[in-house]
Design an enzyme around this catalytic site. Sequence first.
Site, PDB file in Angstrom:
ATOM      1  N   TRP A 185       0.854  -1.190   0.000  1.00  0.00           N
ATOM      2  CA  TRP A 185       0.000   0.000   0.000  1.00  0.00           C
ATOM      3  C   TRP A 185       0.882   1.230   0.000  1.00  0.00           C
ATOM      4  CZ3 TRP A 185      -0.184   3.799   3.933  1.00  0.00           C
ATOM      5  CH2 TRP A 185      -1.091   4.843   3.671  1.00  0.00           C
ATOM      6  N   GLU A 224      -3.324  -2.942  -1.883  1.00  0.00           N
ATOM      7  CA  GLU A 224      -4.358  -2.254  -1.110  1.00  0.00           C
ATOM      8  C   GLU A 224      -4.651  -0.868  -1.681  1.00  0.00           C
ATOM      9  OE1 GLU A 224      -5.030  -0.677   3.505  1.00  0.00           O
ATOM     10  OE2 GLU A 224      -3.276  -1.883   2.971  1.00  0.00           O
ATOM     11  N   LYS A 226      -7.013   2.842  -1.523  1.00  0.00           N
ATOM     12  CA  LYS A 226      -7.418   3.772  -0.485  1.00  0.00           C
ATOM     13  C   LYS A 226      -8.292   4.859  -1.088  1.00  0.00           C
ATOM     14  CE  LYS A 226      -5.399   6.466   3.353  1.00  0.00           C
ATOM     15  NZ  LYS A 226      -5.845   5.695   4.509  1.00  0.00           N
ATOM     16  N   ASP A 257      -9.740  -3.116   2.399  1.00  0.00           N
ATOM     17  CA  ASP A 257      -9.675  -2.480   3.710  1.00  0.00           C
ATOM     18  C   ASP A 257     -11.015  -1.802   3.966  1.00  0.00           C
ATOM     19  OD1 ASP A 257      -9.265  -0.508   5.816  1.00  0.00           O
ATOM     20  OD2 ASP A 257      -7.127  -0.920   5.603  1.00  0.00           O
ATOM     21  N   HIS A 260     -11.303   1.988   4.062  1.00  0.00           N
ATOM     22  CA  HIS A 260     -10.852   2.782   2.924  1.00  0.00           C
ATOM     23  C   HIS A 260     -11.955   3.076   1.919  1.00  0.00           C
ATOM     24  CE1 HIS A 260      -6.277   1.837   3.450  1.00  0.00           C
ATOM     25  NE2 HIS A 260      -6.832   2.399   4.508  1.00  0.00           N
ATOM     26  N   HIS A 284      -8.606  -6.262   5.420  1.00  0.00           N
ATOM     27  CA  HIS A 284      -8.152  -5.444   6.534  1.00  0.00           C
ATOM     28  C   HIS A 284      -9.406  -4.899   7.204  1.00  0.00           C
ATOM     29  CE1 HIS A 284      -3.703  -4.522   5.288  1.00  0.00           C
ATOM     30  NE2 HIS A 284      -3.948  -5.805   5.469  1.00  0.00           N
ATOM     31  N   ASP A 292     -11.159   8.103   6.951  1.00  0.00           N
ATOM     32  CA  ASP A 292     -10.501   6.821   7.193  1.00  0.00           C
ATOM     33  C   ASP A 292      -9.759   6.889   8.525  1.00  0.00           C
ATOM     34  OD1 ASP A 292      -9.123   4.466   7.132  1.00  0.00           O
ATOM     35  OD2 ASP A 292      -7.642   5.150   5.697  1.00  0.00           O
ATOM     36  N   ASP A 294      -9.827   4.570  11.067  1.00  0.00           N
ATOM     37  CA  ASP A 294      -9.377   3.303  11.654  1.00  0.00           C
ATOM     38  C   ASP A 294      -9.828   3.119  13.094  1.00  0.00           C
ATOM     39  OD1 ASP A 294      -7.902   2.011   9.495  1.00  0.00           O
ATOM     40  OD2 ASP A 294      -6.573   3.726   9.612  1.00  0.00           O
ATOM     41  N   ASP A 324      -6.802  -4.059  10.942  1.00  0.00           N
ATOM     42  CA  ASP A 324      -6.015  -2.872  10.597  1.00  0.00           C
ATOM     43  C   ASP A 324      -6.685  -1.622  11.151  1.00  0.00           C
ATOM     44  OD1 ASP A 324      -4.243  -1.077   9.615  1.00  0.00           O
ATOM     45  OD2 ASP A 324      -4.713  -1.382   7.501  1.00  0.00           O
TER      46      ASP A 324
END
Length: 416
Positions: A185, A224, A226, A257, A260, A284, A292, A294, A324
């Site tokens: 990524w 990955e 985003k 992810d 994302h 993820h 984003d 997380d 993640d």
Amino acid sequence: MKAKLIEQAYAVAKERYAAIGVNTDAVLDQLQKQQLSLHCWQTDDVVGFERNDALSGGIQTTGNYPGRARNIDEVRQDIEFVKTLLGGNHRLNLHEIYGDFGGTFVDRDQVEPKHFQSWMDWAKENNMKLDFNSTSFSHPKSGSLTLSNPDKGIRDFWIEHTKRCRRIADAMGKAQNDPCIMNIWVHDGSKDMPVQRKKYREILAASLDEIMEEKLDGVKNCFEAKLFGIGLESYTVGSHDFFTAYCATRKQMYTLDTGHYEPTENVSDFVSTLLMYVPELMLHVSRPIRWDSDHVTIMNDQTLDLFKELVRSDALDRAHVGLDYFDASINRIGAYIIGSRATQKCILQALLEPKAKLREYEDNGQDFERLALMEEAKSMPFGAVYDYFNLRNNVPVGEEFIQCIQQYEKEVTSKR
């Protein structure tokens, strides 16, 4: 006494599920084999052991809860404790900045497998397999463009870094006799609107193709995408459409992810299409809020739907499940366990769905019956099944893990 109650509750749940065609014993066997790739960076806010600098490069950690792991021994200590609170046997996912550099500075275009030998030894001792990530952020040469940078000097630095990371992952895979999954990524993008979008994507594709030229048997690569990065909001080079096309044409694993995407998007919608064109998926699992960010994974509709779609598509064996997120606003080990257990619960509930009967209703055009059974399945006693899973694994059941983490904080993390 509590163990007896858990066993009794499971016996009742087993009968309830059998009535709708679900064998809970078989499901528990599946869950036992389902590994999570635990993310080492939840222990230390993605600082690593290279420069001891705060995270930067389009992403950031928020919060400053006491007790952050400060070195390789403390990270490993936290991971070993986390293992005692989770049923099943799991993997560990490392970023390149977590190498065992022995107190010396090793730049990222110089990293070698020897810098991760102690991790391989530790993983073997702890019965864990390793996964890996290249690290393009938090570096003086990161800037806003790395593998897509028109500056050949900068670009070649990151190409060399990623090639070396693949060799490290290959060494890990061969040492553990199981492929190491290496995620690529990059945060590359632009704060404002560029006029040469295609140019940077062509450079990124060429860089990735050069990186992938070396054939390595011990590593499986995934890529990955985003939505955007902090300070890079207007344009992302490695966008979802870019990596979907790249992975489909190169027959590579795609990393989904869940943090994302736009918060209103349901990532499960992408699963069935991706599975038609890419060999495998890397997940993820995270939780986006506004951006984003997380946040700690919880058992919400988005995560449930993701695993239901994988199970309904008979594709759970084509998906590798990793975590993640990096929340430093609460107890980091608590965040670890909440997210890990939430992911397990979502997998379990997906496996407990009466798939055969639902398919039968759908094939027969019995839409009322299909929707009715889907709704009833939501209130089936899956919690009793998960409690029994944890009891069988000799790990804390229900809220018992809270006291375990409080004790660990009192004895370990509060003294850092």
